[in-house]
Motif scaffolding. Structure first.
Motif, PDB file in Angstrom:
ATOM      1  N   VAL A   1      26.257   2.096 -61.557  1.00 55.69           N
ATOM      2  CA  VAL A   1      25.700   3.030 -62.456  1.00 55.69           C
ATOM      3  C   VAL A   1      24.335   2.218 -63.075  1.00 55.69           C
ATOM      4  N   PHE A   2      24.678   0.975 -63.332  1.00 53.80           N
ATOM      5  CA  PHE A   2      23.454   0.182 -64.052  1.00 53.80           C
ATOM      6  C   PHE A   2      22.597  -0.392 -62.909  1.00 53.80           C
ATOM      7  N   GLY A   3      22.932  -0.516 -61.868  1.00 55.52           N
ATOM      8  CA  GLY A   3      22.201  -1.164 -60.628  1.00 55.52           C
ATOM      9  C   GLY A   3      21.410   0.009 -60.113  1.00 55.52           C
TER      10      GLY A   3
ATOM     11  N   ALA B   1      24.374  -5.806 -69.091  1.00 53.60           N
ATOM     12  CA  ALA B   1      25.111  -6.286 -67.456  1.00 53.60           C
ATOM     13  C   ALA B   1      25.905  -7.411 -67.752  1.00 53.60           C
ATOM     14  N   ARG B   2      25.794  -8.092 -68.697  1.00 49.76           N
ATOM     15  CA  ARG B   2      26.920  -9.197 -68.943  1.00 49.76           C
ATOM     16  C   ARG B   2      28.100  -8.675 -69.267  1.00 49.76           C
ATOM     17  N   ARG B   3      28.260  -7.591 -70.005  1.00 46.82           N
ATOM     18  CA  ARG B   3      29.653  -6.944 -70.348  1.00 46.82           C
ATOM     19  C   ARG B   3      30.319  -6.238 -69.357  1.00 46.82           C
ATOM     20  N   ILE B   4      29.597  -5.685 -68.249  1.00 45.38           N
ATOM     21  CA  ILE B   4      30.437  -4.803 -67.105  1.00 45.38           C
ATOM     22  C   ILE B   4      31.206  -5.726 -66.474  1.00 45.38           C
ATOM     23  N   ARG B   5      32.356  -5.273 -66.330  1.00 48.22           N
ATOM     24  CA  ARG B   5      33.558  -5.536 -65.793  1.00 48.22           C
ATOM     25  C   ARG B   5      34.291  -4.721 -64.549  1.00 48.22           C
ATOM     26  N   SER B   6      33.438  -3.673 -64.216  1.00 53.47           N
ATOM     27  CA  SER B   6      33.760  -2.386 -63.504  1.00 53.47           C
ATOM     28  C   SER B   6      32.836  -2.195 -62.359  1.00 53.47           C
TER      29      SER B   6
ATOM     30  N   LEU C   1      20.292   2.971 -61.855  1.00 54.53           N
ATOM     31  CA  LEU C   1      19.414   2.856 -62.812  1.00 54.53           C
ATOM     32  C   LEU C   1      18.538   1.778 -62.930  1.00 54.53           C
ATOM     33  N   LEU C   2      18.746   0.538 -62.782  1.00 56.94           N
ATOM     34  CA  LEU C   2      17.675  -0.391 -62.797  1.00 56.94           C
ATOM     35  C   LEU C   2      16.676  -0.083 -61.754  1.00 56.94           C
ATOM     36  N   GLY C   3      17.416  -0.118 -60.647  1.00 57.66           N
ATOM     37  CA  GLY C   3      16.378  -0.103 -59.307  1.00 57.66           C
ATOM     38  C   GLY C   3      15.441   1.187 -59.494  1.00 57.66           C
ATOM     39  N   GLY C   4      16.003   2.371 -59.876  1.00 55.48           N
ATOM     40  CA  GLY C   4      15.031   3.488 -60.075  1.00 55.48           C
ATOM     41  C   GLY C   4      14.006   3.518 -61.045  1.00 55.48           C
ATOM     42  N   VAL C   5      14.303   2.739 -62.148  1.00 56.85           N
ATOM     43  CA  VAL C   5      13.374   2.520 -63.430  1.00 56.85           C
ATOM     44  C   VAL C   5      12.409   1.647 -62.888  1.00 56.85           C
ATOM     45  N   LEU C   6      12.924   0.539 -62.214  1.00 63.08           N
ATOM     46  CA  LEU C   6      11.649  -0.310 -61.751  1.00 63.08           C
ATOM     47  C   LEU C   6      11.015   0.094 -60.719  1.00 63.08           C
ATOM     48  N   GLY C   7      11.416   1.116 -59.863  1.00 63.13           N
ATOM     49  CA  GLY C   7      10.443   1.650 -58.771  1.00 63.13           C
ATOM     50  C   GLY C   7       9.573   2.514 -59.220  1.00 63.13           C
ATOM     51  N   ASN C   8       9.776   3.330 -60.393  1.00 62.81           N
ATOM     52  CA  ASN C   8       8.669   3.993 -60.950  1.00 62.81           C
ATOM     53  C   ASN C   8       7.808   3.293 -61.887  1.00 62.81           C
TER      54      ASN C   8
ATOM     55  N   ALA D   1      30.506  -8.097 -60.856  1.00 67.88           N
ATOM     56  CA  ALA D   1      29.869  -7.104 -61.352  1.00 67.88           C
ATOM     57  C   ALA D   1      28.305  -7.502 -61.459  1.00 67.88           C
ATOM     58  N   LEU D   2      27.885  -8.386 -61.824  1.00 67.13           N
ATOM     59  CA  LEU D   2      26.400  -8.648 -62.024  1.00 67.13           C
ATOM     60  C   LEU D   2      25.848  -8.701 -60.473  1.00 67.13           C
ATOM     61  N   LEU D   3      26.651  -9.130 -59.467  1.00 75.47           N
ATOM     62  CA  LEU D   3      26.315  -8.897 -58.078  1.00 75.47           C
ATOM     63  C   LEU D   3      26.054  -7.746 -57.545  1.00 75.47           C
ATOM     64  N   VAL D   4      26.977  -6.762 -57.909  1.00 78.60           N
ATOM     65  CA  VAL D   4      26.870  -5.377 -57.758  1.00 78.60           C
ATOM     66  C   VAL D   4      25.713  -4.559 -58.327  1.00 78.60           C
ATOM     67  N   VAL D   5      25.524  -5.141 -59.770  1.00 71.58           N
ATOM     68  CA  VAL D   5      24.200  -4.478 -60.357  1.00 71.58           C
ATOM     69  C   VAL D   5      23.024  -4.846 -59.411  1.00 71.58           C
ATOM     70  N   ALA D   6      22.770  -6.001 -59.190  1.00 68.24           N
ATOM     71  CA  ALA D   6      21.746  -6.644 -58.670  1.00 68.24           C
ATOM     72  C   ALA D   6      21.670  -6.127 -57.095  1.00 68.24           C
ATOM     73  N   GLY D   7      22.541  -6.116 -56.432  1.00 66.87           N
ATOM     74  CA  GLY D   7      22.742  -5.358 -55.070  1.00 66.87           C
ATOM     75  C   GLY D   7      22.224  -3.879 -55.023  1.00 66.87           C
ATOM     76  N   ALA D   8      22.824  -3.257 -56.083  1.00 62.78           N
ATOM     77  CA  ALA D   8      22.484  -1.583 -56.218  1.00 62.78           C
ATOM     78  C   ALA D   8      21.032  -1.364 -56.562  1.00 62.78           C
ATOM     79  N   ALA D   9      20.490  -2.397 -57.490  1.00 62.62           N
ATOM     80  CA  ALA D   9      19.447  -2.483 -57.827  1.00 62.62           C
ATOM     81  C   ALA D   9      18.399  -2.476 -56.859  1.00 62.62           C
ATOM     82  N   PHE D  10      18.656  -3.805 -55.926  1.00 63.79           N
ATOM     83  CA  PHE D  10      17.707  -4.132 -54.854  1.00 63.79           C
ATOM     84  C   PHE D  10      17.530  -3.145 -53.872  1.00 63.79           C
ATOM     85  N   ALA D  11      18.849  -2.510 -53.543  1.00 63.87           N
ATOM     86  CA  ALA D  11      18.780  -1.569 -52.639  1.00 63.87           C
ATOM     87  C   ALA D  11      17.836  -0.134 -52.793  1.00 63.87           C
ATOM     88  N   ALA D  12      18.278   0.086 -54.059  1.00 60.58           N
ATOM     89  CA  ALA D  12      17.420   1.213 -54.601  1.00 60.58           C
ATOM     90  C   ALA D  12      15.815   1.189 -54.795  1.00 60.58           C
ATOM     91  N   TYR D  13      15.530  -0.212 -55.523  1.00 53.79           N
ATOM     92  CA  TYR D  13      14.159  -0.364 -55.462  1.00 53.79           C
ATOM     93  C   TYR D  13      13.422  -0.613 -54.258  1.00 53.79           C
TER      94      TYR D  13
END
Length: 182
Positions: free
Chosen positions: A101-103, A90-95, A105-112, A14-26
């Motif tokens: 969703v969190f990735g 992020a530590r609680r995500i297992r889906s 959101l993280l990438g978008g917020v970091l971008g702006n 899940a953390l890898l997916v969060v990081a991947g989605a955030a990295f892609a969006a950012y």
């Protein structure tokens, strides 16, 4: 009420997916803004698909629709708070779906937030680069980070309506037959 397991994964996945989605969006957001700033003149309108899709370079000092343009520092603080909450959750995500969703959101917020911190007029008060215009759809000019944020909220609503928790479990609602004892 029983619980159904839906796309449950380990926290590392899940953390890898969060990081991947955030990295892609950012990454897409910052690359597109770099190209816009380097190739368009502020205010310039470039038709991409006629009046359906246009590039229109603007610097936004506020929120959506340039609301609260004198409050840039508040958006900077709010963005930092959102990032903190995402990292904490992020530590609680297992889906996988919630990780996306969190990735996003993280990438978008970091971008702006990057724009607010490092663009003119000054640190923490920078204006966000917006350039995507769809006048037929909504009268706003936005960017890839905004698309990532809105997409994350759409997925958030779908997961919430379906009753899928951060751990991937889904609460089943009893059917009418089961509720009446038939």
């Amino acid at each position: 009420m029983g619980a159904e397991r839906a796309a449950k994964v380990g926290s590392a996945t899940a953390l890898l997916v969060v990081a991947g989605a955030a990295f892609a969006a950012y990454g897409l957001d910052q690359l597109s803004k770099f190209l816009v700033v380097g190739n368009l003149t502020e205010g310039e309108i470039v038709p991409v698909l006629g009046s359906v899709l246009e590039w229109q370079f603007v610097r936004n000092p506020g929120a959506a629709f340039s609301l609260a343009s004198g409050m840039t520092w508040i958006f900077t603080i709010l963005a930092a708070g959102v990032i903190t909450v995402i990292i904490w959750f992020a530590r609680r995500i297992r889906s996988i779906a919630w990780a996306v969703v969190f990735g996003l959101l993280l990438g978008g917020v970091l971008g702006n937030l990057t724009d607010r911190l490092f663009r003119e007029p000054s640190f923490g008060l920078g204006h966000v680069v917006d350039f995507i215009s769809t006048p037929w759809l909504i009268p706003a000019i936005y960017n890839i980070a905004d698309i990532a944020i809105v997409s994350s909220m759409v997925i958030f609503m779908m997961l919430t309506i379906r009753g899928i928790g951060l751990d991937g479990s889904r609460e089943l609602r009893p059917s009418k037959a089961a509720a009446t004892g038939a």
